[in-house]
Design an enzyme around this catalytic site. Sequence first.
Site, PDB file in Angstrom:
ATOM      1  N   HIS A  17       2.402  -4.894  -5.930  1.00  0.00           N
ATOM      2  CA  HIS A  17       3.406  -4.248  -6.580  1.00  0.00           C
ATOM      3  C   HIS A  17       4.377  -5.260  -6.509  1.00  0.00           C
ATOM      4  O   HIS A  17       4.945  -5.344  -7.131  1.00  0.00           O
ATOM      5  CB  HIS A  17       3.606  -2.646  -5.819  1.00  0.00           C
ATOM      6  N   LYS A  41       0.000  15.736  -6.152  1.00  0.00           N
ATOM      7  CA  LYS A  41      -1.135  15.835  -5.740  1.00  0.00           C
ATOM      8  C   LYS A  41       0.222  15.437  -4.262  1.00  0.00           C
ATOM      9  O   LYS A  41       1.783  15.948  -5.172  1.00  0.00           O
ATOM     10  CB  LYS A  41      -1.123  14.174  -6.052  1.00  0.00           C
ATOM     11  N   ARG A  90      -4.802  -4.873 -12.936  1.00  0.00           N
ATOM     12  CA  ARG A  90      -6.202  -5.748 -11.677  1.00  0.00           C
ATOM     13  C   ARG A  90      -7.792  -5.845 -12.683  1.00  0.00           C
ATOM     14  O   ARG A  90      -7.465  -7.248 -13.472  1.00  0.00           O
ATOM     15  CB  ARG A  90      -5.978  -4.609 -10.868  1.00  0.00           C
ATOM     16  N   SER A 128      -3.021   0.793  -3.352  1.00  0.00           N
ATOM     17  CA  SER A 128      -2.163   2.361  -2.024  1.00  0.00           C
ATOM     18  C   SER A 128      -3.097   2.847  -1.555  1.00  0.00           C
ATOM     19  O   SER A 128      -3.243   3.242  -0.153  1.00  0.00           O
ATOM     20  CB  SER A 128      -1.522   2.516  -2.852  1.00  0.00           C
TER      21      SER A 128
HETATM   22  P1  ADP Z   1       0.337   4.732 -10.532  1.00  0.00           P
HETATM   23  O1  ADP Z   1      -0.565   6.082  -9.966  1.00  0.00           O
HETATM   24  O2  ADP Z   1       0.820   5.434 -11.453  1.00  0.00           O
HETATM   25  O3  ADP Z   1      -1.501   4.376 -10.950  1.00  0.00           O
HETATM   26  P2  ADP Z   1       0.108   2.851  -8.477  1.00  0.00           P
HETATM   27  O4  ADP Z   1       1.456   2.778  -7.923  1.00  0.00           O
HETATM   28  O5  ADP Z   1      -0.752   2.729  -8.047  1.00  0.00           O
HETATM   29  O6  ADP Z   1       0.774   3.997 -10.227  1.00  0.00           O
HETATM   30  O7  ADP Z   1       0.626   1.779  -9.227  1.00  0.00           O
HETATM   31  C1  ADP Z   1       1.191   1.267 -10.494  1.00  0.00           C
HETATM   32  C2  ADP Z   1       1.320   0.360 -11.039  1.00  0.00           C
HETATM   33  O8  ADP Z   1       0.443  -1.152 -10.511  1.00  0.00           O
HETATM   34  C3  ADP Z   1      -0.397   0.854 -12.266  1.00  0.00           C
HETATM   35  O9  ADP Z   1       0.277  -0.313 -13.405  1.00  0.00           O
HETATM   36  C4  ADP Z   1      -0.382  -0.742 -11.126  1.00  0.00           C
HETATM   37  O10 ADP Z   1      -2.181  -1.099 -12.140  1.00  0.00           O
HETATM   38  C5  ADP Z   1      -0.130  -1.743 -11.059  1.00  0.00           C
HETATM   39  N1  ADP Z   1      -0.547  -2.362  -9.492  1.00  0.00           N
HETATM   40  C6  ADP Z   1      -1.149  -1.541  -8.689  1.00  0.00           C
HETATM   41  N2  ADP Z   1      -1.805  -2.153  -7.703  1.00  0.00           N
HETATM   42  C7  ADP Z   1      -1.343  -3.794  -7.590  1.00  0.00           C
HETATM   43  C8  ADP Z   1      -1.665  -4.585  -7.700  1.00  0.00           C
HETATM   44  N3  ADP Z   1      -2.613  -5.061  -6.349  1.00  0.00           N
HETATM   45  N4  ADP Z   1      -2.332  -5.924  -8.627  1.00  0.00           N
HETATM   46  C9  ADP Z   1      -1.454  -5.723  -9.415  1.00  0.00           C
HETATM   47  N5  ADP Z   1      -0.558  -4.335 -10.326  1.00  0.00           N
HETATM   48  C10 ADP Z   1      -1.279  -3.755  -9.088  1.00  0.00           C
END
Ligand code: ADP
Length: 158
Positions: A17, A41, A90, A128
Site C-alpha cells: 500500500h 466484516k 497485483r 493484508s
Molecule cells: P480492499 O479491501 O478495498 O481491496 P485493500 O486494503 O486490500 O482494500 O487494498 C486497497 C487497494 O490497494 C486495492 O486496490 C489493492 O489492490 C491495493 N493493494 C493491496 N496490496 C497491494 C500490493 N501489495 N501492491 C499493490 N497494490 C496493493
Amino acid sequence: MKKAIYPGSFDPITNGHLNIIERALDIFDSVTVLISINPHKTPLFSLEESLEMITEATQHWPQVEVDYNEGLTVDYARRNGISTAVRGLRAVTDFEHEFSMALTNRSLWPDFDTVFLMTRVDYMYLSSSVVRQVAQLGGDVSQFVPSTIERRLKAKFV
Ligand code: ADP
C-alpha cells in the site's frame, strides 16, 4: 491542485500500500488514504487503530491525509470535491474485481475516474490478509510492514 483518494480496508496497511501511495504522490498533489468501513466484516484493527497506524506510517509525507468513510466511496469523493481514486493492481486476479468497481463507481458519478498503479514486483503477493495470517502464526512480518505496524501486530497476537 490534483487530489486523489486511495480507498481500501488497510487492515493493516502494508509496504505494498505504501508503495502505491508514494508513487501516487508523483502524480497527484495530495492523496487521501480512505479507510472504507465494511459493515459485514470485522477487522483485526479497530477504526481508531487503523487511523493511527496509517497516520504514523505516512507522517513523512505531508501531502497525505487519512480519513474514513462508511458509505459509498463516490459519495465521500463528491462531498470532498475529489473525482479520482487510486487503486493498486497485483495479479490478473485483482483485475476483474477492480474493473467492475471502477465502472460501477463511474456509473454512480460519471465524473469519477480510477487510476491503477501496477504493484512493484516484490509486493506482488503481499496482502493484508497474508500479513495477518503470518503474524498470527508467529512469523516474521518485518519485510511486509513498517516497524510500527509490526509491533502492533505482535501485540495483537501475544
Ligand atoms: P480492499 O479491501 O478495498 O481491496 P485493500 O486494503 O486490500 O482494500 O487494498 C486497497 C487497494 O490497494 C486495492 O486496490 C489493492 O489492490 C491495493 N493493494 C493491496 N496490496 C497491494 C500490493 N501489495 N501492491 C499493490 N497494490 C496493493
